[in-house]
Design an enzyme around this catalytic site. Structure first.
Site, PDB file in Angstrom:
ATOM      1  CE  LYS A 265      38.168  41.147  40.780  1.00  0.00           C
ATOM      2  NZ  LYS A 265      37.609  41.625  41.407  1.00  0.00           N
ATOM      3  CG  ASP A 270      33.522  44.076  39.117  1.00  0.00           C
ATOM      4  OD1 ASP A 270      32.747  43.678  38.353  1.00  0.00           O
ATOM      5  OD2 ASP A 270      33.521  44.529  40.209  1.00  0.00           O
ATOM      6  CE  LYS A 277      32.042  47.103  40.464  1.00  0.00           C
ATOM      7  NZ  LYS A 277      31.512  47.307  42.107  1.00  0.00           N
ATOM      8  CG  ASP A 288      37.910  44.117  39.691  1.00  0.00           C
ATOM      9  OD1 ASP A 288      38.536  45.090  40.394  1.00  0.00           O
ATOM     10  OD2 ASP A 288      36.840  43.820  39.679  1.00  0.00           O
ATOM     11  CG  ASP A 347      29.865  43.266  41.917  1.00  0.00           C
ATOM     12  OD1 ASP A 347      30.957  44.151  41.217  1.00  0.00           O
ATOM     13  OD2 ASP A 347      29.089  45.473  42.437  1.00  0.00           O
ATOM     14  CD  GLU A 349      34.298  40.839  39.530  1.00  0.00           C
ATOM     15  OE1 GLU A 349      33.325  41.090  40.472  1.00  0.00           O
ATOM     16  OE2 GLU A 349      35.093  41.542  39.611  1.00  0.00           O
ATOM     17  NE  ARG A 351      33.797  36.959  46.456  1.00  0.00           N
ATOM     18  CZ  ARG A 351      33.528  38.067  47.545  1.00  0.00           C
ATOM     19  NH1 ARG A 351      33.185  37.504  48.080  1.00  0.00           N
ATOM     20  NH2 ARG A 351      33.658  38.596  47.292  1.00  0.00           N
TER      21      ARG A 351
END
Ligand code: BES
Ligand code: MN
Ligand code: ZN
Length: 501
Positions: A265, A270, A277, A288, A347, A349, A351
Site C-alpha cells: 500500500k 492519508d 481524519k 501510509d 478514508d 482508501e 483497500r
C-alpha cells in the site's frame, strides 16, 4: 559505512576502542568476560552486581578500563539465559549497543559466540548494529549538531573460530544487504509527504531498480486508465499530485517458473479525503506508504541476494486528499478485475488501491501473493505495535509467513478471515462496499481484499501497528521501522533454498 570482519584473535589482543561483551542472566560471564576482566585485574561480574544488575536481557553497563587494557571501555550487554539465547536476542543486544559503538572508531565483540549457528549469530549481530545505527537527519540544517551525532564507527571485529570465517563473511554480506534495504525503506517512509509524492516514490524505485538490477515499469495515470485501475485513480483524484503504479520484476529462477507476487500500500499521505481524519496524529499518515516502501526494500534485498526464484511486485501509489476533484462518499469505482466498489468512507482508501494491484498480480498466475499495508486502526487496537496482523486464504502459506517472521525476529499473529462477516461489506448498489460495521474492522478490510485475488494463495499483512513507531526500539529509532521487510525477504529466500537461507 562500517566494516565488519570475522576475527579469530583473542578478545584481549584485538586493537579496539570498545569491547562489547555479552553477559547471561544471573549475572553469569558470557564469552570473553573472564579473560577481559583478568587482563583488567577486576571482576566484571562484581561490577554488575555492585550496580544491582542481574545481566537480564537488555541490561547494559559501561565500564571504563582506566588504562589497564588498550580498549578504553567495556560495554556489558545482557543477552538472556545461558543456553537459551536466540539470534534475535543478539540482534536486539547489538542494536542496543549500536549507540555506544557509534561514538568510537574500532569495536570488537564476542556477541555471536552466544548462539551455536555461526551464520545466524553473525547475521543477526551485524543486522542489529546496522539497524540500530540508522538515522534520518537530512532535514536538519545545523551542520554542527549533525557532526557531533555523526556515527564514527569504522571497524567491528567479530571474534569467533577461524574455521567459521568463510561462513561468517557470507553472513555479514547478507546482513549488509538486508540492513541497507531496510534503511532504504525507512528513508521512504520517513520522508515527509510534501516531498514524497507518488511520482517521487516511483523515482526512488526507478533509481533503486537500476542499481540493483531489477526490471521496472512505472505506470502513468494514462496507462492506469487504459488498464482499468479505477481504485488507484479514484483515490488519487483529490490530489494535485497524480497517482502511479510501480511494477518490478526479479528473474532469479527458470523462465517457466511461476513467480511470487508482492503488493504494498503506497498512500503517500492519508488525509482521509472528504471523510477527513481528525487533526490529532494526522502527521503519522506520511507513513501510509509503509507497505509500498517495505515491498520496494524487499525487492532491493532480493535483487542483491540473488535467490533462485522469480518475484514480481505491483505497488500502487496515490495521495488521499480532499480536493475539488476528489471522490465522494457514495461514489462507485470499477476495479481492474471488473468488480465495482461503493465508497462509503473515503478514508478506507487502502483497500481501494490494493484491489487493483492484487487483481493485476493474480492475472500473472503467481504461486502466492503477499501484500503489506498500514490498512486499519482496528488491527493496531487488536495487536498493538509489536505484531502485524496475518490474514490468508491458504493455511500453508499463512504458516509459512508466520514462520518466516518468527525466524527473523519480526513476528506476526494470525487473525481470522472470517466468512461470517462477509455480508457486512455487501453493497446495495455495487458488488461490494468499502466499510463494514463498527467492529472487526481489520477483518472486514481483509475480506474486501480477498475478493480480488481469485484462487491465488494469498496472505495479507496489516502493518498499521508495526511499520511506524512513536518511540524507538533497540533496533530502530522513532519513526519508520522497516516492518515487514525481514519477513518478506526471509520467506522468499527460504522458498528459493528450502534448507539454507
Ligand atoms: N491508513 C489508515 C489506517 C491507519 C490508522 C494506519 C492509524 C496507521 C495508524 C487507513 O487508511 C484508514 O484510515 N482506515 C480506517 C478505515 C475505516 C474508515 C473503515 C480506520 O482504520 O479507521
Ligand atoms: Mn485512510
Ligand atoms: Zn490509509
Amino acid at each position: 559505512m562500517s566494516t565488519f570482519t570475522p576475527s579469530a584473535e583473542a578478545i584481549t589482543d584485538v586493537d579496539a576502542d570498545l569491547l562489547v561483551l555479552p553477559v547471561y542472566e544471573g549475572p553469569e560471564a558470557g564469552p570473553g568476560v573472564r579473560d577481559v576482566g583478568r587482563a583488567m585485574g577486576v571482576d566484571l561480574l562484581d561490577a554488575l552486581k555492585d550496580q544491582r544488575r542481574k545481566g537480564k536481557r537488555g541490561e547494559t553497563l559501561t565500564v571504563p578500563t582506566l588504562g589497564t587494557i588498550s580498549a578504553s571501555t567495556v560495554l556489558l550487554v545482557g543477552v538472556g539465559k545461558r543456553g537459551k539465547v536466540t539470534a534475535d536476542d543478539l540482534r536486539r543486544a547489538a542494536g542496543k549497543a549500536a549507540g555506544a559503538m557509534n561514538k568510537v572508531k574500532r569495536v570488537a565483540t564476542t556477541l555471536p559466540q552466544c548462539v551455536r549457528s555461526t551464520e545466524d549469530a553473525v547475521q543477526a549481530t551485524v543486522e542489529g548494529v546496522l539497524l540500530g545505527s540508522y538515522t534520518f537527519d537530512g532535514y536538519k540544517s545545523k551542520k554542527d549538531e549533525k557532526k557531533d551525532d555523526a556515527p564514527k564507527l569504522k571497524d567491528v571485529a567479530l571474534i569467533g573460530k577461524s574455521a567459521d570465517a568463510r561462513r561468517a563473511k557470507q553472513a555479514i554480506a547478507r546482513a549488509e544487504i538486508l540492513a541497507s534495504s531496510i534503511a532504504f525503506t525507512r528513508d521512504i517512509v520517513n520522508t515527509p509527504s510534501l516531498d514524497a509524492t507518488p511520482e517521487w516514490v516511483a523515482a526512488q524505485a526507478r533509481k533503486m531498480a537500476k542499481e540493483a538490477g531489477l526490471k521496472i515499469k512505472v505506470w502513468t495515470p494514462t496507462e492506469l486508465e487504459k488498464g482499468s485501475f479505477g481504485g488507484v485513480l479514484g483515490v488519487g483524484r483529490g490530489s494535485a499530485r497524480p497517482p502511479r503504479m510501480v511494477e518490478l520484476t526479479y528473474s532469479g529462477g527458470r523462465a517457466s517458473q511461476k513467480p511470487v507476487g508482492l503488493v504494498g500500500k503506497g498512500i503517500t499521505f492519508d488525509s482521509g479525503g472528504l471523510s477527513i481524519k481528525d487533526a490529532k496524529n494526522m502527521e503519522w499518515m506520511k507513513a501510509d506508504k509503509s507497505g509500498a516502501a517495505a515491498m520496494l526494500g524487499a525487492m532491493r534485498a532480493v535483487a542483491l541476494l540473488k535467490p533462485k526464484i522469480n518475484v514480481v511486485a505491483a505497488i500502487p501509489l496515490a495521495e488521499n486528499m480532499p480536493g475539488g476533484n476528489a471522490i465522494r462518499p457514495g461514489d462507485v469505482l470499477r476495479h481492474r478485475n471488473g468488480k465495482t466498489s461503493e465508497v462509503l468512507n473515503t478514508d478506507a482508501e487502502g483497500r481501494l488501491v490494493l484491489a487493483d494491484a492484487l487483481a493485476f498480480l493474480a492475472e500473472k498466475d503467481p504461486t502466492a501473493i503477499i501484500d503489506a499495508a498500514t490498512l486499519t486502526g482496528a488491527c493496531m487496537v487488536a495487536l498493538g505495535d509489536q505484531l502485524y496482523g496475518v490474514f490468508g486464504n491458504d493455511d500453508a502459506l499463512v504458516r509459512e509467513v508466520l514462520a518466516a517472521g518468527k525466524a527473523t525476529g519480526e513476528p506476526g499473529w494470525e487473525l481470522p478471515l472470517w466468512d461470517g462477516y462477509r455480508s457486512m461489506i455487501d453493497s446495495p448498489v455495487a458488488d461490494i462496499k468499502n466499510i463494514g460495521g463498527p467492529y472487526g474492522g481489520a477483518i472486514t478490510a481483509a475480506l474486501f481484499l480477498k475478493e480480488f485475488v481469485g484462487d491465488t494463495p494469498w496472505v495479507h499483512l496489516d502493518v498499521a501497528g508495526t511499520a511506524y513507531a512513536k518511540s524507538g526500539t533497540d533496533t530502530s529509532p522513532a519513526g519508520a521501522t522497516g516492518s515487514p521487510v525481514r519477513t518478506v525477504v526471509r520467506l522468499i529466500t527460504d522458498r528459493a533454498a528450502p534448507k539454507r537461507r
